[in-house]
Structure formats: structure tokens, C-alpha cells
Design a protein around this motif. Structure first.
Motif, mmCIF file in Angstrom:
data_model
loop_
_atom_site.group_PDB
_atom_site.id
_atom_site.type_symbol
_atom_site.label_atom_id
_atom_site.label_comp_id
_atom_site.label_asym_id
_atom_site.label_seq_id
_atom_site.Cartn_x
_atom_site.Cartn_y
_atom_site.Cartn_z
ATOM 1 N N VAL A 35 -4.489 69.038 4.943
ATOM 2 C CA VAL A 35 -4.078 68.848 6.339
ATOM 3 C C VAL A 35 -5.303 68.929 7.248
ATOM 4 O O VAL A 35 -5.997 69.935 7.265
ATOM 5 C CB VAL A 35 -3.030 69.888 6.767
ATOM 6 C CG1 VAL A 35 -2.708 69.751 8.256
ATOM 7 C CG2 VAL A 35 -1.762 69.742 5.935
ATOM 8 N N ILE A 36 -5.533 67.855 8.000
ATOM 9 C CA ILE A 36 -6.680 67.857 8.924
ATOM 10 C C ILE A 36 -6.232 67.939 10.377
ATOM 11 O O ILE A 36 -7.038 68.244 11.245
ATOM 12 C CB ILE A 36 -7.604 66.641 8.714
ATOM 13 C CG1 ILE A 36 -6.869 65.340 8.990
ATOM 14 C CG2 ILE A 36 -8.206 66.667 7.311
ATOM 15 C CD1 ILE A 36 -7.777 64.175 9.260
ATOM 16 N N ALA A 37 -4.961 67.672 10.642
ATOM 17 C CA ALA A 37 -4.440 67.779 12.009
ATOM 18 C C ALA A 37 -2.923 67.908 11.933
ATOM 19 O O ALA A 37 -2.288 67.287 11.081
ATOM 20 C CB ALA A 37 -4.832 66.573 12.843
ATOM 21 N N GLU A 38 -2.385 68.727 12.847
ATOM 22 C CA GLU A 38 -0.947 68.948 12.874
ATOM 23 C C GLU A 38 -0.537 69.325 14.292
ATOM 24 O O GLU A 38 -1.160 70.187 14.899
ATOM 25 C CB GLU A 38 -0.611 70.067 11.897
ATOM 26 C CG GLU A 38 0.847 70.287 11.666
ATOM 27 C CD GLU A 38 1.065 71.288 10.553
ATOM 28 O OE1 GLU A 38 1.170 72.491 10.871
ATOM 29 O OE2 GLU A 38 1.120 70.866 9.377
ATOM 30 N N ASP A 39 0.476 68.662 14.811
ATOM 31 C CA ASP A 39 0.998 68.936 16.152
ATOM 32 C C ASP A 39 2.511 68.894 16.124
ATOM 33 O O ASP A 39 3.105 68.146 15.347
ATOM 34 C CB ASP A 39 0.509 67.879 17.153
ATOM 35 C CG ASP A 39 -0.945 68.037 17.500
ATOM 36 O OD1 ASP A 39 -1.232 68.840 18.393
ATOM 37 O OD2 ASP A 39 -1.783 67.377 16.859
ATOM 38 N N GLU A 40 3.115 69.672 17.012
ATOM 39 C CA GLU A 40 4.550 69.609 17.206
ATOM 40 C C GLU A 40 4.819 68.957 18.554
ATOM 41 O O GLU A 40 4.232 69.345 19.568
ATOM 42 C CB GLU A 40 5.156 71.006 17.176
ATOM 43 C CG GLU A 40 6.662 70.971 17.113
ATOM 44 C CD GLU A 40 7.247 72.342 16.896
ATOM 45 O OE1 GLU A 40 8.252 72.638 17.568
ATOM 46 O OE2 GLU A 40 6.696 73.107 16.084
ATOM 47 N N VAL A 41 5.662 67.949 18.544
ATOM 48 C CA VAL A 41 6.002 67.221 19.765
ATOM 49 C C VAL A 41 7.518 67.073 19.817
ATOM 50 O O VAL A 41 8.105 66.407 18.965
ATOM 51 C CB VAL A 41 5.331 65.814 19.794
ATOM 52 C CG1 VAL A 41 5.710 65.062 21.056
ATOM 53 C CG2 VAL A 41 3.822 65.907 19.643
ATOM 54 N N ALA A 42 8.115 67.719 20.797
ATOM 55 C CA ALA A 42 9.557 67.594 21.043
ATOM 56 C C ALA A 42 10.379 67.783 19.770
ATOM 57 O O ALA A 42 11.265 66.991 19.466
ATOM 58 C CB ALA A 42 9.858 66.243 21.694
ATOM 59 N N GLY A 43 10.057 68.820 19.002
ATOM 60 C CA GLY A 43 10.819 69.118 17.797
ATOM 61 C C GLY A 43 10.443 68.301 16.582
ATOM 62 O O GLY A 43 11.107 68.390 15.544
ATOM 63 N N HIS A 44 9.407 67.502 16.671
ATOM 64 C CA HIS A 44 8.923 66.707 15.545
ATOM 65 C C HIS A 44 7.532 67.185 15.156
ATOM 66 O O HIS A 44 6.705 67.474 16.016
ATOM 67 C CB HIS A 44 8.863 65.220 15.911
ATOM 68 C CG HIS A 44 10.217 64.624 16.092
ATOM 69 N ND1 HIS A 44 10.955 64.803 17.238
ATOM 70 C CD2 HIS A 44 10.967 63.869 15.265
ATOM 71 C CE1 HIS A 44 12.108 64.166 17.117
ATOM 72 N NE2 HIS A 44 12.140 63.592 15.925
ATOM 73 N N GLY A 66 2.097 61.187 9.378
ATOM 74 C CA GLY A 66 3.525 60.962 9.429
ATOM 75 C C GLY A 66 4.199 61.903 10.400
ATOM 76 O O GLY A 66 3.596 62.841 10.918
ATOM 77 N N ILE A 67 5.466 61.621 10.618
ATOM 78 C CA ILE A 67 6.295 62.395 11.546
ATOM 79 C C ILE A 67 7.493 62.932 10.771
ATOM 80 O O ILE A 67 8.100 62.218 9.966
ATOM 81 C CB ILE A 67 6.781 61.520 12.713
ATOM 82 C CG1 ILE A 67 5.586 60.971 13.489
ATOM 83 C CG2 ILE A 67 7.708 62.297 13.634
ATOM 84 C CD1 ILE A 67 5.956 59.938 14.540
ATOM 85 N N SER A 68 7.833 64.200 11.039
ATOM 86 C CA SER A 68 8.970 64.827 10.386
ATOM 87 C C SER A 68 9.800 65.587 11.411
ATOM 88 O O SER A 68 9.264 66.241 12.302
ATOM 89 C CB SER A 68 8.476 65.815 9.325
ATOM 90 O OG SER A 68 9.552 66.531 8.768
ATOM 91 N N SER A 69 11.112 65.521 11.260
ATOM 92 C CA SER A 69 11.984 66.312 12.123
ATOM 93 C C SER A 69 12.418 67.602 11.432
ATOM 94 O O SER A 69 12.887 68.529 12.082
ATOM 95 C CB SER A 69 13.211 65.503 12.559
ATOM 96 O OG SER A 69 13.931 65.079 11.422
ATOM 97 N N THR A 73 10.290 66.285 5.106
ATOM 98 C CA THR A 73 10.311 64.856 4.826
ATOM 99 C C THR A 73 9.559 64.131 5.935
ATOM 100 O O THR A 73 9.940 64.235 7.104
ATOM 101 C CB THR A 73 11.764 64.343 4.757
ATOM 102 O OG1 THR A 73 12.476 65.124 3.808
ATOM 103 C CG2 THR A 73 11.789 62.879 4.359
ATOM 104 N N PHE A 74 8.507 63.417 5.557
ATOM 105 C CA PHE A 74 7.676 62.729 6.544
ATOM 106 C C PHE A 74 7.847 61.225 6.434
ATOM 107 O O PHE A 74 7.900 60.671 5.333
ATOM 108 C CB PHE A 74 6.194 63.085 6.346
ATOM 109 C CG PHE A 74 5.864 64.458 6.833
ATOM 110 C CD1 PHE A 74 5.344 64.650 8.100
ATOM 111 C CD2 PHE A 74 6.094 65.565 6.039
ATOM 112 C CE1 PHE A 74 5.055 65.922 8.566
ATOM 113 C CE2 PHE A 74 5.813 66.844 6.489
ATOM 114 C CZ PHE A 74 5.289 67.019 7.752
#
Length: 112
Positions: A35-44, A66-69, A73-74
């Protein structure tokens, strides 16, 4: 750094140096390394990871985001093929986050 022959798979570390299969396998199991970057945006969760595969035909990738809710699962939204760099992958991550924020304007928390 040499480019693989079209269709011939090689494995590379984050800096693009060739790895043998066993070294790649050990690194690939290490989520902290990948993992080189990780952000949470509006529950994702938006996550960009090192994959380290070069096949010379742009099917296997060095980087993916990718995006995961659910955090498990991305859905892949971007892939970077060799010779894509970690800086380029981080730039793609920032672009994905910005796009998601524009679509879902809510409080976002940077995680990595």
C-alpha cells in the motif's frame, strides 16, 4: 532497467528492480509494503497498491488503485503498467480521490 520481452513475465520491486519469484511473493504478501496511498472519502476506501508485475504487453500491472465500500472488495479504477513509477501511481491516486470527492462532497480523511 530492462523491459521484459512482450508476453514474458518479470517481477519488479517498487523501484522497478527485477525480483525473482520468491522475493516478489514475500513482498506481495506484505500489505504494508504494497500500500502506497490510502484515503477514505464519504465512506469509501481508495487504495493504491504495488503489484510488481511486468509482462511487456500491458495486461499485468505494476500499480493499481481501487475503491471499496466495505474495505475488502475493491473495484479497480486505474492500473499503471511498467515502466510506471511510484510517483505516477501516487498522482493517479490523488486524481482518483479528487474525482470521488467531487462526486461525493463529504468529509474526507487522509490515511496514507
Amino acid at each position: 532497467m530492462s523491459k521484459s520481452t512482450d508476453g514474458q513475465i518479470s517481477h519488479r520491486d517498487k523501484e522497478g528492480r527485477p525480483l525473482d519469484l520468491m522475493a516478489w511473493t514475500r513482498l506481495h504478501k506484505d500489505l504494508e509494503y504494497r500500500v502506497i496511498a490510502e484515503d477514505e472519502v464519504a465512506g469509501h476506501l481508495v487504495r493504491t497498491v504495488w503489484e510488481g508485475i511486468d509482462d511487456g504487453v500491458q495486461v499485468a500491472c505494476m500499480w493499481a488503485n481501487g475503491i471499496s465500500s466495505d474495505g475488502k472488495t475493491f473495484r479497480t479504477v486505474w492500473e499503471g503498467y511498467w515502466p510506471c513509477t511510484q510517483d505516477e501511481a501516487k498522482a493517479a491516486h490523488r486524481e482518483t480521490v479528487a474525482t470521488l470527492r467531487a462526486k461525493r462532497p463529504a468529509d474526507a480523511t487522509r490515511r496514507g
